[in-house]
Write a protein that holds these residues in place. Structure first.
Motif, PDB file in Angstrom:
ATOM      1  N   LEU A   1      25.016  21.526  35.565  1.00 44.20           N
ATOM      2  CA  LEU A   1      25.163  22.082  36.908  1.00 44.20           C
ATOM      3  C   LEU A   1      26.595  21.962  37.408  1.00 44.20           C
ATOM      4  N   ILE A   2      27.299  20.918  36.969  1.00 48.33           N
ATOM      5  CA  ILE A   2      28.717  20.807  37.323  1.00 48.33           C
ATOM      6  C   ILE A   2      29.482  21.980  36.721  1.00 48.33           C
ATOM      7  N   VAL A   3      29.197  22.265  35.449  1.00 49.47           N
ATOM      8  CA  VAL A   3      29.851  23.408  34.791  1.00 49.47           C
ATOM      9  C   VAL A   3      29.526  24.704  35.531  1.00 49.47           C
ATOM     10  N   ALA A   4      28.260  24.878  35.901  1.00 48.02           N
ATOM     11  CA  ALA A   4      27.840  26.094  36.608  1.00 48.02           C
ATOM     12  C   ALA A   4      28.537  26.214  37.957  1.00 48.02           C
ATOM     13  N   SER A   5      28.625  25.096  38.683  1.00 47.02           N
ATOM     14  CA  SER A   5      29.242  25.146  40.013  1.00 47.02           C
ATOM     15  C   SER A   5      30.731  25.454  39.919  1.00 47.02           C
ATOM     16  N   LEU A   6      31.399  24.911  38.907  1.00 44.59           N
ATOM     17  CA  LEU A   6      32.825  25.186  38.738  1.00 44.59           C
ATOM     18  C   LEU A   6      33.050  26.642  38.318  1.00 44.59           C
ATOM     19  N   ALA A   7      32.143  27.163  37.496  1.00 43.38           N
ATOM     20  CA  ALA A   7      32.242  28.571  37.097  1.00 43.38           C
ATOM     21  C   ALA A   7      32.057  29.483  38.306  1.00 43.38           C
ATOM     22  N   LEU A   8      31.118  29.140  39.171  1.00 47.99           N
ATOM     23  CA  LEU A   8      30.884  29.940  40.372  1.00 47.99           C
ATOM     24  C   LEU A   8      32.080  29.877  41.319  1.00 47.99           C
ATOM     25  N   LYS A   9      32.708  28.727  41.386  1.00 49.44           N
ATOM     26  CA  LYS A   9      33.933  28.601  42.192  1.00 49.44           C
ATOM     27  C   LYS A   9      35.012  29.542  41.663  1.00 49.44           C
ATOM     28  N   ALA A  10      35.166  29.581  40.346  1.00 48.79           N
ATOM     29  CA  ALA A  10      36.145  30.476  39.729  1.00 48.79           C
ATOM     30  C   ALA A  10      35.792  31.942  39.997  1.00 48.79           C
ATOM     31  N   ALA A  11      34.504  32.271  39.919  1.00 48.98           N
ATOM     32  CA  ALA A  11      34.063  33.645  40.183  1.00 48.98           C
ATOM     33  C   ALA A  11      34.402  34.049  41.614  1.00 48.98           C
ATOM     34  N   ALA A  12      34.197  33.122  42.553  1.00 52.54           N
ATOM     35  CA  ALA A  12      34.488  33.411  43.953  1.00 52.54           C
ATOM     36  C   ALA A  12      35.975  33.653  44.179  1.00 52.54           C
ATOM     37  N   ARG A  13      36.807  32.805  43.605  1.00 51.65           N
ATOM     38  CA  ARG A  13      38.250  32.992  43.760  1.00 51.65           C
ATOM     39  C   ARG A  13      38.704  34.277  43.065  1.00 51.65           C
ATOM     40  N   GLY A  14      38.040  34.619  41.959  1.00 49.07           N
ATOM     41  CA  GLY A  14      38.343  35.882  41.303  1.00 49.07           C
ATOM     42  C   GLY A  14      37.972  37.067  42.180  1.00 49.07           C
ATOM     43  N   GLY A  15      36.817  36.957  42.837  1.00 50.02           N
ATOM     44  CA  GLY A  15      36.403  38.011  43.756  1.00 50.02           C
ATOM     45  C   GLY A  15      37.395  38.192  44.890  1.00 50.02           C
ATOM     46  N   GLU A  16      37.862  37.074  45.441  1.00 49.38           N
ATOM     47  CA  GLU A  16      38.853  37.140  46.519  1.00 49.38           C
ATOM     48  C   GLU A  16      40.135  37.816  46.031  1.00 49.38           C
ATOM     49  N   ALA A  17      40.584  37.437  44.836  1.00 53.06           N
ATOM     50  CA  ALA A  17      41.805  38.025  44.288  1.00 53.06           C
ATOM     51  C   ALA A  17      41.674  39.531  44.111  1.00 53.06           C
ATOM     52  N   MET A  18      40.484  39.979  43.680  1.00 60.39           N
ATOM     53  CA  MET A  18      40.290  41.411  43.455  1.00 60.39           C
ATOM     54  C   MET A  18      40.197  42.183  44.774  1.00 60.39           C
ATOM     55  N   VAL A  19      39.692  41.546  45.819  1.00 65.09           N
ATOM     56  CA  VAL A  19      39.732  42.184  47.141  1.00 65.09           C
ATOM     57  C   VAL A  19      41.183  42.420  47.540  1.00 65.09           C
ATOM     58  N   ARG A  20      42.014  41.390  47.386  1.00 68.02           N
ATOM     59  CA  ARG A  20      43.426  41.487  47.751  1.00 68.02           C
ATOM     60  C   ARG A  20      44.173  42.497  46.882  1.00 68.02           C
ATOM     61  N   ALA A  21      43.744  42.661  45.657  1.00 65.08           N
ATOM     62  CA  ALA A  21      44.393  43.628  44.771  1.00 65.08           C
ATOM     63  C   ALA A  21      44.269  45.045  45.310  1.00 65.08           C
ATOM     64  N   ASN A  22      43.240  45.270  46.118  1.00 64.12           N
ATOM     65  CA  ASN A  22      43.040  46.591  46.716  1.00 64.12           C
ATOM     66  C   ASN A  22      43.612  46.677  48.130  1.00 64.12           C
ATOM     67  N   THR A  23      43.449  45.622  48.913  1.00 62.25           N
ATOM     68  CA  THR A  23      43.924  45.680  50.300  1.00 62.25           C
ATOM     69  C   THR A  23      45.446  45.747  50.386  1.00 62.25           C
ATOM     70  N   MET A  24      46.143  45.298  49.366  1.00 58.26           N
ATOM     71  CA  MET A  24      47.605  45.319  49.404  1.00 58.26           C
ATOM     72  C   MET A  24      48.163  46.738  49.495  1.00 58.26           C
ATOM     73  N   TYR A  25      47.343  47.737  49.143  1.00 59.16           N
ATOM     74  CA  TYR A  25      47.793  49.124  49.200  1.00 59.16           C
ATOM     75  C   TYR A  25      47.288  49.856  50.448  1.00 59.16           C
ATOM     76  N   LEU A  26      46.518  49.187  51.280  1.00 64.57           N
ATOM     77  CA  LEU A  26      46.013  49.834  52.489  1.00 64.57           C
ATOM     78  C   LEU A  26      47.139  50.019  53.502  1.00 64.57           C
ATOM     79  N   SER A  27      47.200  51.195  54.103  1.00 64.01           N
ATOM     80  CA  SER A  27      48.219  51.448  55.119  1.00 64.01           C
ATOM     81  C   SER A  27      47.814  50.867  56.467  1.00 64.01           C
TER      82      SER A  27
END
Length: 214
Positions: free
Chosen positions: A155-181
């Motif tokens: 479960l520790i491994v799972a929770s750390l993986a989910l943390k990484a997934a969340a930060r990845g999701g945040e990064a991908m949101v920013r990858a798109n918003t950086m081009y918004l006018s």
């Protein structure tokens, strides 16, 4: 000889080959979704193994909770995997807009309007990853209360993986918003993603602390 030599890992190998290719999709969004799916599969395993525990099998509440959590993780796993295709589709659509001609003022205006639309649409899959991650981590925290001692490190491994997934999701949101006018819209989307990612960070840290000190 490794037991994995006889396992069918063709699907995993195919995805990794696609990820390692020189094409932009699948990319970071797909990776975040797959990481989330893996974490949910691992959590479902923990629930299933814990259901075999003799002590739990004598407790109706334990059996009910673990059965419910296992089904929830399996559902979340499927949802995460569906976001892989969603993210690739959103990127393909966005990429096509980036390639639109800009030879006339009309073309520039049309391209800009479509680009702003598809940039926002491209944030939907990573936001789904963020929401699913938060839900999965809350369930992992509950599962930790019932899980057999031998499976808690999983479960520790799972929770750390989910943390990484969340930060990845945040990064991908920013990858798109950086081009918004629209700077205000971009800031609102980025803040929403950051709050969700931070919440997942906190949940993951709490799970790690609770398990490692128990």
């Amino acid at each position: 000889m490794s037991v994995y030599n006889d396992m069918n890992l063709s699907g995993v190998s195919t995805f990794l080959a696609d990820l390692a290719s020189d094409t932009p999709a699948p990319g970071g969004g797909a990776s975040a979704a797959v990481i989330g799916a893996i974490a949910c599969a691992q959590s479902a395993m923990v629930a299933g193994l814990s259901l075999q525990n003799t002590t739990c099998r004598k407790d109706e509440a334990c059996v009910a909770a673990l059965s419910r959590l296992r089904e929830q993780f399996l559902t979340l796993q499927k949802q995460f995997l569906s976001y892989v295709a969603d993210d690739a589709h959103a990127y393909t659509e966005l990429s096509a807009v980036f390639k639109m001609p800009r030879d006339t003022s009309e073309e520039v205006e049309s391209r800009h309007a479509l680009l702003q639309k598809h940039l926002v649409l491209a944030t939907i899959p990573p936001f789904e990853v963020l929401h699913n991650t938060h839900e999965a981590l809350a369930s992992v925290a509950e599962l930790a209360e019932y899980a057999s001692s031998m499976t808690k490190t999983d479960l520790i491994v799972a929770s750390l993986a989910l943390k990484a997934a969340a930060r990845g999701g945040e990064a991908m949101v920013r990858a798109n918003t950086m081009y918004l006018s629209d700077a205000q819209k971009a800031a609102a989307l980025e803040e929403k993603a950051h709050v969700l990612a931070q919440s997942s960070d906190s949940l993951s840290q709490d799970i790690y602390h609770a398990i490692s000190t128990s």
